[in-house]
Motif scaffolding. Structure first.
Motif, PDB file in Angstrom:
ATOM      1  N   ALA A 167      14.229  -1.772 -47.484  1.00 41.90           N
ATOM      2  CA  ALA A 167      13.176  -1.084 -46.726  1.00 41.90           C
ATOM      3  C   ALA A 167      13.488   0.391 -46.493  1.00 41.90           C
ATOM      4  O   ALA A 167      12.602   1.150 -46.081  1.00 41.90           O
ATOM      5  CB  ALA A 167      12.973  -1.784 -45.382  1.00 41.90           C
ATOM      6  N   SER A 168      14.718   0.786 -46.750  1.00 35.74           N
ATOM      7  CA  SER A 168      15.144   2.167 -46.459  1.00 35.74           C
ATOM      8  C   SER A 168      15.730   2.834 -47.698  1.00 35.74           C
ATOM      9  O   SER A 168      16.741   3.540 -47.608  1.00 35.74           O
ATOM     10  CB  SER A 168      16.171   2.168 -45.322  1.00 35.74           C
ATOM     11  OG  SER A 168      17.297   1.380 -45.682  1.00 35.74           O
ATOM     12  N   GLU A 170      15.001   5.338 -49.264  1.00 38.91           N
ATOM     13  CA  GLU A 170      15.065   6.804 -49.237  1.00 38.91           C
ATOM     14  C   GLU A 170      16.287   7.320 -48.477  1.00 38.91           C
ATOM     15  O   GLU A 170      16.513   8.532 -48.417  1.00 38.91           O
ATOM     16  CB  GLU A 170      13.802   7.366 -48.569  1.00 38.91           C
ATOM     17  CG  GLU A 170      12.512   7.020 -49.293  1.00 38.91           C
ATOM     18  CD  GLU A 170      11.296   7.513 -48.512  1.00 38.91           C
ATOM     19  OE1 GLU A 170      11.452   8.434 -47.691  1.00 38.91           O
ATOM     20  OE2 GLU A 170      10.204   6.959 -48.736  1.00 38.91           O
ATOM     21  N   TYR A 171      17.085   6.398 -47.925  1.00 43.11           N
ATOM     22  CA  TYR A 171      18.198   6.796 -47.080  1.00 43.11           C
ATOM     23  C   TYR A 171      19.524   6.259 -47.615  1.00 43.11           C
ATOM     24  O   TYR A 171      19.563   5.234 -48.301  1.00 43.11           O
ATOM     25  CB  TYR A 171      17.981   6.291 -45.649  1.00 43.11           C
ATOM     26  CG  TYR A 171      16.742   6.842 -45.002  1.00 43.11           C
ATOM     27  CD1 TYR A 171      16.789   7.972 -44.201  1.00 43.11           C
ATOM     28  CD2 TYR A 171      15.498   6.235 -45.210  1.00 43.11           C
ATOM     29  CE1 TYR A 171      15.629   8.486 -43.617  1.00 43.11           C
ATOM     30  CE2 TYR A 171      14.344   6.739 -44.633  1.00 43.11           C
ATOM     31  CZ  TYR A 171      14.419   7.862 -43.841  1.00 43.11           C
ATOM     32  OH  TYR A 171      13.285   8.372 -43.271  1.00 43.11           O
ATOM     33  N   HIS A 236      18.773  11.056 -44.970  1.00 43.46           N
ATOM     34  CA  HIS A 236      17.703  11.071 -45.962  1.00 43.46           C
ATOM     35  C   HIS A 236      18.240  11.637 -47.271  1.00 43.46           C
ATOM     36  O   HIS A 236      18.858  12.705 -47.297  1.00 43.46           O
ATOM     37  CB  HIS A 236      16.523  11.915 -45.469  1.00 43.46           C
ATOM     38  CG  HIS A 236      15.277  11.716 -46.255  1.00 43.46           C
ATOM     39  ND1 HIS A 236      14.945  12.497 -47.342  1.00 43.46           N
ATOM     40  CD2 HIS A 236      14.285  10.793 -46.119  1.00 43.46           C
ATOM     41  CE1 HIS A 236      13.800  12.086 -47.835  1.00 43.46           C
ATOM     42  NE2 HIS A 236      13.370  11.054 -47.115  1.00 43.46           N
ATOM     43  N   HIS A 269      11.731   9.364 -38.329  1.00 39.35           N
ATOM     44  CA  HIS A 269      12.255   8.492 -39.396  1.00 39.35           C
ATOM     45  C   HIS A 269      12.132   7.009 -39.065  1.00 39.35           C
ATOM     46  O   HIS A 269      12.741   6.180 -39.751  1.00 39.35           O
ATOM     47  CB  HIS A 269      13.720   8.843 -39.663  1.00 39.35           C
ATOM     48  CG  HIS A 269      13.924  10.220 -40.198  1.00 39.35           C
ATOM     49  ND1 HIS A 269      13.820  10.536 -41.539  1.00 39.35           N
ATOM     50  CD2 HIS A 269      14.208  11.390 -39.561  1.00 39.35           C
ATOM     51  CE1 HIS A 269      14.054  11.823 -41.711  1.00 39.35           C
ATOM     52  NE2 HIS A 269      14.290  12.367 -40.532  1.00 39.35           N
ATOM     53  N   HIS A 272      11.443   2.398 -41.029  1.00 38.26           N
ATOM     54  CA  HIS A 272      12.158   2.092 -42.282  1.00 38.26           C
ATOM     55  C   HIS A 272      13.309   1.126 -42.049  1.00 38.26           C
ATOM     56  O   HIS A 272      14.208   1.017 -42.887  1.00 38.26           O
ATOM     57  CB  HIS A 272      12.695   3.381 -42.908  1.00 38.26           C
ATOM     58  CG  HIS A 272      11.647   4.408 -43.209  1.00 38.26           C
ATOM     59  ND1 HIS A 272      10.859   4.351 -44.339  1.00 38.26           N
ATOM     60  CD2 HIS A 272      11.243   5.501 -42.501  1.00 38.26           C
ATOM     61  CE1 HIS A 272      10.023   5.377 -44.331  1.00 38.26           C
ATOM     62  NE2 HIS A 272      10.229   6.093 -43.231  1.00 38.26           N
TER      63      HIS A 272
END
Length: 329
Positions: A167-168, A170-171, A236, A269, A272
């Motif tokens: 789910a994250s 992008e991190y 990020h 943020h 996420h």
């Protein structure tokens, strides 16, 4: 009754204070995590983050320690507020000692120019009645939860971590022990300040104000407490912006004990699953880095349903509830 301020250099006095707390908690909350004499002295010297409180010992005419007043007046923020906790030895209750310590705390608060005073106590009927008799109103409830690491279902932890990773995407996670690198300090000020979004309920308190100096003071305080600081930070991937973190300390004096110091995700943020990501990432890291740890304690406002939901998925159980009260001076 003789009431005197306790110095962090008074080893015997700090040991006496811990002995009294041990006696009171055996009656009021046997499962509560208490400081050692070393930890108590360190708290008087360094506080949580370089802003220490005070303790006052109350002795009767024979010199016996019968009560303890713990007093905190913030200086970074909330400079209108003082906060107290009152403990009376079980063998000496019902003699007006607690009332005298409350009055003493109020007087100290007035001398410091504070206009509001708060008091915290375990969620017990006698404590509630005692505090309300002194004009305080209940404003919030906090809950102490504990994780039994020895019986933790690691398959569930891994599953929650894997789901959070998806789910994250992008991190990325950054793992740090000890001091923050200088180039991350500014970003961590904003992340740490996200704790202000946690529920305050009806408490008359302002947002905490964080600076680089305060974050460094926290690190110095943990060194003074002889604790190792573990941080898991979500960053990020594209912008490099720090988005959230989980912060845990492990005692070196009692290496089986860990405490959750903070978990926060910046408002920009959220959504996420970063809270679950950093908490489960921390657990998996601690399993490798601190295999002696058997318990991890955390505190949350009872109304903080989002964080409590994550904790319950991770098999935290309730140790105790405390009530927070306030009144104007």
């Amino acid at each position: 009754m003789d009431i005197t301020r306790l110095s962090p250099d008074d080893a015997a006095g700090c040991a006496d204070a811990v002995a009294l707390l041990t006696a009171t908690h055996a009656v009021d909350c046997p499962a509560a995590l208490l400081s050692t004499p070393f930890g108590y002295a360190a708290n008087l010297r360094y506080g949580w983050d370089g802003d220490p409180g005070r303790s006052y010992l109350a002795r009767d005419e024979s010199g016996t320690l019968v009560g303890l007043l713990q007093f905190f007046a913030p200086t970074y923020d909330n400079t209108h507020l003082a906060w107290i906790e009152v403990e009376v030895h079980p063998d000496h209750r019902g003699r007006g000692i607690g009332s005298e310590l409350v009055r003493y705390g109020e007087q100290v608060a007035r001398e410091l120019g504070r206009t509001s005073i708060g008091i915290g106590a375990w969620d017990l009927p006698k404590a509630d009645a005692f505090i309300k008799r002194h004009g305080f109103e209940q404003k919030a409830i906090e809950v102490n939860r504990r994780q039994d690491i020895a019986t933790l279902d690691w398959a569930t932890v891994q599953k929650l971590y894997d789901e959070a990773v998806l789910a994250s995407a992008e991190y990325e996670l950054v793992k740090l022990t000890g001091e923050l690198p200088d180039d991350m300090l500014e970003g961590m000020i904003a992340v740490t300040a996200s704790i202000n979004d946690a529920p305050k309920d009806d408490l008359d308190i302002e947002d905490d104000v964080f600076t680089a100096e305060r974050l460094r003071a926290y690190e110095e305080s943990r060194r003074g407490h002889n604790q190792t600081v573990y941080r898991v930070i979500a960053r990020h991937r594209t912008t490099g912006e720090l988005a959230g973190h989980s912060l845990v300390t492990v005692e070196r004096e009692r290496p089986h004990i860990a405490e959750q110091a903070d978990t926060a995700v910046s408002r920009d943020h959220r959504g996420h699953r970063l809270g679950a990501l950093v908490k489960t990432g921390m657990l998996l890291w601690l399993r490798e880095a601190e295999p002696a740890v058997t318990q991890l304690d955390t505190w949350n406002a009872e109304s903080n349903s989002h964080m409590i939901a994550i904790n319950e998925q991770l098999n935290y159980f309730i140790v105790a509830r405390t009530k927070d009260y306030q009144k104007s001076l």
